[in-house]
Design a protein around this motif. Structure first.
Motif, PDB file in Angstrom:
ATOM      1  N   VAL A 120       0.809  -1.232  -0.105  1.00  0.00           N
ATOM      2  CA  VAL A 120      -0.107  -0.151  -0.026  1.00  0.00           C
ATOM      3  C   VAL A 120       0.844   1.259  -0.140  1.00  0.00           C
ATOM      4  CG1 VAL A 120      -1.769   1.233   1.175  1.00  0.00           C
ATOM      5  CG2 VAL A 120      -1.914  -1.357   1.269  1.00  0.00           C
TER       6      VAL A 120
ATOM      7  N   TYR B 293      -3.598   4.115  -8.468  1.00  0.00           N
ATOM      8  CA  TYR B 293      -3.660   3.014  -9.222  1.00  0.00           C
ATOM      9  C   TYR B 293      -3.735   1.785  -8.248  1.00  0.00           C
ATOM     10  CZ  TYR B 293       1.074   4.083  -6.864  1.00  0.00           C
ATOM     11  OH  TYR B 293       1.853   4.374  -5.942  1.00  0.00           O
ATOM     12  N   ALA B 294      -4.016   0.753  -9.002  1.00  0.00           N
ATOM     13  CA  ALA B 294      -4.207  -0.503  -8.419  1.00  0.00           C
ATOM     14  C   ALA B 294      -3.517  -1.728  -9.484  1.00  0.00           C
ATOM     15  CB  ALA B 294      -5.714  -1.022  -8.190  1.00  0.00           C
ATOM     16  N   CYS B 295      -2.191  -1.815  -9.274  1.00  0.00           N
ATOM     17  CA  CYS B 295      -1.289  -2.736 -10.188  1.00  0.00           C
ATOM     18  C   CYS B 295      -0.970  -4.086  -9.652  1.00  0.00           C
ATOM     19  CB  CYS B 295      -0.305  -1.890 -10.763  1.00  0.00           C
ATOM     20  SG  CYS B 295      -0.541  -0.101 -11.271  1.00  0.00           S
TER      21      CYS B 295
ATOM     22  N   THR C 293       0.239  -7.110  -5.580  1.00  0.00           N
ATOM     23  CA  THR C 293      -0.739  -6.175  -5.477  1.00  0.00           C
ATOM     24  C   THR C 293       0.085  -4.637  -5.170  1.00  0.00           C
ATOM     25  OG1 THR C 293      -2.601  -7.239  -5.380  1.00  0.00           O
ATOM     26  CG2 THR C 293      -2.875  -5.001  -4.677  1.00  0.00           C
TER      27      THR C 293
ATOM     28  N   THR D  93      -0.756  -0.678  -4.530  1.00  0.00           N
ATOM     29  CA  THR D  93      -1.964   0.357  -4.703  1.00  0.00           C
ATOM     30  C   THR D  93      -1.760   1.649  -4.121  1.00  0.00           C
ATOM     31  OG1 THR D  93      -2.891  -0.327  -2.667  1.00  0.00           O
ATOM     32  CG2 THR D  93      -3.657  -1.680  -4.518  1.00  0.00           C
ATOM     33  N   SER D  94      -2.545   2.451  -4.757  1.00  0.00           N
ATOM     34  CA  SER D  94      -2.273   3.970  -4.128  1.00  0.00           C
ATOM     35  C   SER D  94      -3.941   4.574  -4.303  1.00  0.00           C
ATOM     36  CB  SER D  94      -1.227   4.835  -4.867  1.00  0.00           C
ATOM     37  OG  SER D  94      -1.380   6.320  -4.240  1.00  0.00           O
ATOM     38  N   ALA D  95      -4.410   5.395  -3.363  1.00  0.00           N
ATOM     39  CA  ALA D  95      -5.854   5.895  -3.591  1.00  0.00           C
ATOM     40  C   ALA D  95      -5.646   7.633  -3.837  1.00  0.00           C
ATOM     41  CB  ALA D  95      -6.543   5.488  -2.450  1.00  0.00           C
TER      42      ALA D  95
ATOM     43  N   THR E 158      -8.879   2.048  -1.377  1.00  0.00           N
ATOM     44  CA  THR E 158      -8.976   0.915  -2.119  1.00  0.00           C
ATOM     45  C   THR E 158      -9.499  -0.371  -1.336  1.00  0.00           C
ATOM     46  OG1 THR E 158      -6.740   2.033  -2.697  1.00  0.00           O
ATOM     47  CG2 THR E 158      -6.834  -0.474  -3.263  1.00  0.00           C
TER      48      THR E 158
ATOM     49  N   THR F  68      -9.084  -4.221  -1.119  1.00  0.00           N
ATOM     50  CA  THR F  68      -8.114  -5.369  -1.533  1.00  0.00           C
ATOM     51  C   THR F  68      -8.543  -6.508  -1.082  1.00  0.00           C
ATOM     52  OG1 THR F  68      -6.214  -3.761  -2.027  1.00  0.00           O
ATOM     53  CG2 THR F  68      -5.704  -6.152  -1.727  1.00  0.00           C
TER      54      THR F  68
ATOM     55  N   ALA G 135      -7.501  -5.977  -6.032  1.00  0.00           N
ATOM     56  CA  ALA G 135      -7.634  -4.527  -5.578  1.00  0.00           C
ATOM     57  C   ALA G 135      -8.413  -3.615  -6.400  1.00  0.00           C
ATOM     58  CB  ALA G 135      -6.337  -4.091  -5.218  1.00  0.00           C
TER      59      ALA G 135
ATOM     60  N   ASN H  32      -9.854   0.493  -6.688  1.00  0.00           N
ATOM     61  CA  ASN H  32     -10.142   1.804  -6.102  1.00  0.00           C
ATOM     62  C   ASN H  32     -11.527   2.341  -6.338  1.00  0.00           C
ATOM     63  OD1 ASN H  32      -7.715   2.558  -5.036  1.00  0.00           O
ATOM     64  ND2 ASN H  32      -6.854   3.256  -6.922  1.00  0.00           N
TER      65      ASN H  32
END
Length: 604
Positions: free
Chosen positions: A305, A313-315, A326, A328-330, A338, A340, A361, A363
């Protein structure tokens, strides 16, 4: 009627320049597991889905952010893009509470910068309102971010442990600030003398037999982007080495499931929050520091996270073993969260990840059409009542939105306005004798909106809105720089630490130059194009240059400015900004957005 002690404390907070507290002696806390008691599962099965809700870079935005700072871009089914208003803690709390329904295993985590650079409603009270809000919305754990150090390590420790502010005291009779109920994790921030983490390096969330460890780090480069006084006596270590170290320690304790909370981020190829950054392949749509970190962090960590870059992004990025993981960033300001899914295997005590698919995951937008969380509305109302006498004071008028934080160009209209204000406050007619002014873009925290979030739409700029734009209240400095040092400083916008993610300084009227994006590194700033009032900068001549104390100390990757001489210390940047608004606007003559034509950009 004379002011009450409480009103005098608040007034002192506003009028006094914000200074960074002296670093305290080493403060450490044991990394003891936190969370619910370990209870047997009611319906034991081989696997169980754990919901991980996360967000980052909240920055004290209790009320909906104003202007473009309070919107997200959404890709529609037909490929078109839509702008959605989002954010505000009343809606964030409601979104998280709704998301948790039907999920008996749910944990909420964040990746730093919950506070710092905050709007007046939180910043005026040293971010106590935000910590109180985070307690109520059920935040379980967060990493520390660079902005948690804005007021120094001593203040960060107070935010964790509680107690009234050492200068301003308590803000309400009979109410003592309790501190954060959730742990702030500082795994890679250690005391120089003891070598121990400043606060906990990790914590363990436990529920019905499920155990998940959380390790929290901030970017190793934090010293380059914060006031040096606030982090005196602290060392910031490599993110990957630190995470790998504590992942091993957790494994020895029998904790096999691990999530890293990293206040460092990436840059997705699209500004839309629902863009597929795994197209055409895992992680192909994202770049920046987090990609290298993700590729090196031990496979023992099951999800990352992240934050800091304020992107969405949710990669999935392959870990060192090649297994997708995973990342992620919100975005920021509570505009997204996010969700997940972590599939926990009770037998192995680990998260199930395969070479085909990582944990899911997604967003989600924190939209403003849903009901507000009533307890957050009450919290905002209570703090607003204390802040109102100062926050609602008019300081100027504008004719339209003036874009700053969300401007899609190296130069922003609000950046020009702020730089002009700083030049006027320190210029030839004042004691500083400044000939030009430079403003770091990261110090501009919001747009100036014609219609504020409170509903006012007549172009009145209040003190609270001005504070939201410039919350740091850094002192203005004027220094001597040679023309060569000035040009070098401008080149450092796009070279050195800023090569990958340029930090384009906002410039006052009269300073012009060309930024050629067809070139690379420092050459992108064309030397012979740098002019002051139409005259080329002479490398051998001395110029008086105004900037805030953060920049003059070399902050944001501008070491050239540390060599400035003959320093003059003036008023705060916020005072300069509000004075300019007062002097140059009225209800009948509001300020128009500047054209932002001082930097000529040559695009590829």
């Amino acid at each position: 009627m004379s002011a009450t002690p409480q009103q005098r404390r608040i007034a002192r907070r506003l009028t006094a320049a914000a200074t960074v507290l002296a670093a305290a002696a080493g403060v450490t806390a044991g990394a003891l597991p936190a969370g619910a008691h370990d209870e047997p599962a009611r319906h034991p099965g081989r696997t169980v889905d754990v919901q991980l809700l996360s967000f980052n870079d909240f920055h004290g935005n209790l009320e909906p952010p104003q202007g473009s700072s309070g919107t997200v871009e959404e890709i529609q089914p037909d490929g078109s893009k839509k702008t959605v208003e989002a954010g505000g803690v009343e809606y964030l709390a409601q979104s998280l509470r709704t998301a948790r329904k039907g999920h008996p295993y749910s944990v909420t985590a964040a990746a730093g910068d919950m506070v710092g650079a905050s709007p007046l409603l939180s910043g005026l009270f040293h971010d106590e309102p935000t910590i109180e809000a985070m307690n109520r919305l059920g935040l379980d754990v967060t990493s520390v971010g660079n902005h948690e150090f804005d007021e120094g390590r001593k203040e960060l420790t107070r935010l964790q442990k509680g107690g009234c502010h050492p200068e301003d005291g308590c803000y309400a009779d009979g109410r003592t600030f309790e501190g954060a109920r959730f742990p702030y994790l500082t795994a890679n921030v250690t005391d120089e003398k003891t070598g121990k983490p400043m606060l906990r390096p990790y914590t363990v969330w436990q529920h019905r037999g499920v155990k998940i460890g959380f390790i929290g780090v901030t970017l190793e480069g934090t010293p380059d982007i914060v006031n040096a006084e606030g982090i005196k006596g602290l060392k910031f270590h490599d993110e990957v080495e630190t995470i790998n170290k504590y992942a091993k320690e957790l494994d020895k304790q029998g904790v096999k499931s691990v999530v890293a909370l990293i206040h460092e981020g990436g840059l997705p190829a699209s500004t839309s929050y629902n863009y597929n950054c795994d197209s055409p392949g895992p992680g192909d749509g994202i770049s920046g520091p987090i990609t290298e970190i993700a590729e090196k962090v031990t496979p023992a960590v099951d999800a990352l996270v992240t934050g800091h870059t304020h992107q969405a992004y949710a990669c999935t990025i392959p870990d060192p073993s090649g297994t997708p993981r995973t990342v992620t960033s919100a975005a920021s300001y509570g505009k997204l969260y996010t969700d997940t899914t972590l599939t926990y295997d009770r037998r192995t005590k680990d998260i199930v990840r395969t070479s085909v698919k990582a944990s899911g995951a997604v967003n989600h937008v924190v939209d403003r059409i849903q009901p507000k969380a009533a307890d957050m509305t009450a919290l905002i109302k209570r703090w607003n009542k204390l802040a109102a006498p100062i926050a609602n004071r008019p300081v100027g008028h504008i004719s339209a939105d003036i874009a700053g934080r969300g401007a899609n160009a190296p130069e922003s209209p609000l950046g020009d306005l702020i730089a002009d204000a700083q030049l006027e406050a320190t210029g030839p007619d004042g004691k500083g004798g400044a000939q030009l002014a430079l403003m770091n873009p990261g110090g501009i925290r919001s747009d100036l909106a014609f219609k504020a979030s409170g509903g006012e739409g007549d172009g009145v700029v209040t003190y609270g809105e001005a504070f939201t734009v410039q919350p740091f209240t850094n002192m203005m400095n004027v220094i001597d720089l040679t023309g060569e040092q000035l040009i070098t400083g401008l080149q450092q916008q796009v070279s050195g630490p800023n090569a990958a993610s340029p930090k384009i300084l906002q410039v006052s009227e009269g300073l012009t130059y060309t930024l050629d994006l067809t070139k690379s590194g420092a050459d992108r700033v064309v030397r012979n194009s740098v002019k002051l009032n139409g005259v080329a900068i002479d490398p051998a001549k001395t110029y008086r240059v105004a900037m805030n104390e953060f920049l003059s100390g070399g902050g944001d990757g501008f070491p050239a400015f540390k060599d400035g001489r003959n320093k003059y210390v003036g008023q705060s940047d916020l005072e300069a900004f509000t004075a300019y608004l007062k002097a140059h606007s009225s209800a009948d003559g509001p300020i128009d957005p500047p054209e932002a034509e001082r930097i000529t950009v040559v695009k590829k």
